[in-house]
Design an enzyme around this catalytic site. Sequence first.
Site, PDB file in Angstrom:
ATOM      1  N   SER A  57     -19.304 -45.488  44.600  1.00 10.07           N
ATOM      2  CA  SER A  57     -20.770 -45.421  44.549  1.00 10.07           C
ATOM      3  C   SER A  57     -21.413 -46.800  44.637  1.00 10.07           C
ATOM      4  O   SER A  57     -20.794 -47.827  44.358  1.00 10.07           O
ATOM      5  CB  SER A  57     -21.217 -44.738  43.251  1.00 10.07           C
ATOM      6  OG  SER A  57     -20.624 -43.471  43.140  1.00 10.07           O
TER       7      SER A  57
HETATM    8  N1  SAM Z   1     -16.926 -42.385  40.447  1.00 17.96           N
HETATM    9  C1  SAM Z   1     -16.285 -42.765  41.669  1.00 17.96           C
HETATM   10  C2  SAM Z   1     -16.020 -44.233  41.787  1.00 17.96           C
HETATM   11  O1  SAM Z   1     -16.388 -44.982  40.873  1.00 17.96           O
HETATM   12  O2  SAM Z   1     -15.403 -44.624  42.780  1.00 17.96           O
HETATM   13  C3  SAM Z   1     -17.027 -42.260  42.890  1.00 17.96           C
HETATM   14  C4  SAM Z   1     -16.851 -40.813  43.034  1.00 17.96           C
HETATM   15  S1  SAM Z   1     -17.063 -40.153  44.642  1.00 17.96           S
HETATM   16  C5  SAM Z   1     -18.749 -40.434  44.939  1.00 17.96           C
HETATM   17  C6  SAM Z   1     -16.947 -38.421  44.161  1.00 17.96           C
HETATM   18  C7  SAM Z   1     -15.566 -37.987  43.739  1.00 17.96           C
HETATM   19  O3  SAM Z   1     -15.662 -36.686  43.179  1.00 17.96           O
HETATM   20  C8  SAM Z   1     -14.578 -37.875  44.889  1.00 17.96           C
HETATM   21  O4  SAM Z   1     -13.465 -38.666  44.629  1.00 17.96           O
HETATM   22  C9  SAM Z   1     -14.237 -36.400  44.929  1.00 17.96           C
HETATM   23  O5  SAM Z   1     -12.905 -36.130  45.321  1.00 17.96           O
HETATM   24  C10 SAM Z   1     -14.478 -36.005  43.481  1.00 17.96           C
HETATM   25  N2  SAM Z   1     -14.675 -34.578  43.265  1.00 17.96           N
HETATM   26  C11 SAM Z   1     -15.349 -33.679  44.020  1.00 17.96           C
HETATM   27  N3  SAM Z   1     -15.299 -32.454  43.454  1.00 17.96           N
HETATM   28  C12 SAM Z   1     -14.580 -32.594  42.312  1.00 17.96           C
HETATM   29  C13 SAM Z   1     -14.164 -31.688  41.291  1.00 17.96           C
HETATM   30  N4  SAM Z   1     -14.502 -30.391  41.300  1.00 17.96           N
HETATM   31  N5  SAM Z   1     -13.430 -32.167  40.278  1.00 17.96           N
HETATM   32  C14 SAM Z   1     -13.076 -33.479  40.223  1.00 17.96           C
HETATM   33  N6  SAM Z   1     -13.426 -34.373  41.154  1.00 17.96           N
HETATM   34  C15 SAM Z   1     -14.170 -33.943  42.188  1.00 17.96           C
END
Ligand code: SAM
Length: 215
Positions: A57
């Site tokens: 992000s």
């Molecule tokens: N917080 C992260 C960072 O600091 O790099 C950025 C996160 S990225 C914008 C969103 C993440 O949410 C992705 O890695 C995606 O695989 C994960 N994601 C999506 N749906 C999810 C779920 N149901 N449970 C866990 N993770 C999930």
Amino acid sequence: MSYGSSLIQELKDNGITHQGVLDAIKKVPREAFISSDLQYRAYDNTALPIDSKQTISQPYVVALMTQSLFEHPHPQKILEIGTGSGYQAAILATLFKEVWTIERIELLHLKAKKVLTELKFNNVHFKLGDGTLGWPEAAPFDGIIVTAAITAPPSALMEQLSPNGGIMVIPLGAYHQVQKLTILERNQNVMTQKVVELVSFVPLIADHKISPNAK
Ligand code: SAM
């Protein structure tokens, strides 16, 4: 690499006032969470691609979401949904006593765990799985931070939020549209909410299954 005083100034100019949050952004080396070809952009105030078509992000959004958790009077236990690169988890682990983080893609889960271990964070618990189910064994949480977009807060997460001023920060809205970064506050069974920013996140995929082969 320097921690970009211009980035810190930009965060301040955009309303990040919490000194602890600014100090955590200065302290955590964002380049450790980014591929070698993007190192030169590590301190740009932008989201960047990581593996598996996901993103780390934008620093401003990381800072704003983290700052929002301090609307709880004494936040200590934080749950993050969407570990991704692990950068947000590292910021949280710098500020809060204990952090739980869930990722559905195995590659990202393993890489984040490795980086945070190398950086000597020992107050983060990692889980591979569907974050929409939360982490009931560790609940209640003072704060829950959801780093992927969904149209409505998952009911399991609402239930796992502390009834004494628990704060959930979550981007609400459809993927591919602008989402509303929303702060929900729970007092017993009364939820209040306010929108603090417009954001653009990858989707929260509530499929209740893990994807061990995702690249
Ligand atoms: N917080 C992260 C960072 O600091 O790099 C950025 C996160 S990225 C914008 C969103 C993440 O949410 C992705 O890695 C995606 O695989 C994960 N994601 C999506 N749906 C999810 C779920 N149901 N449970 C866990 N993770 C999930």
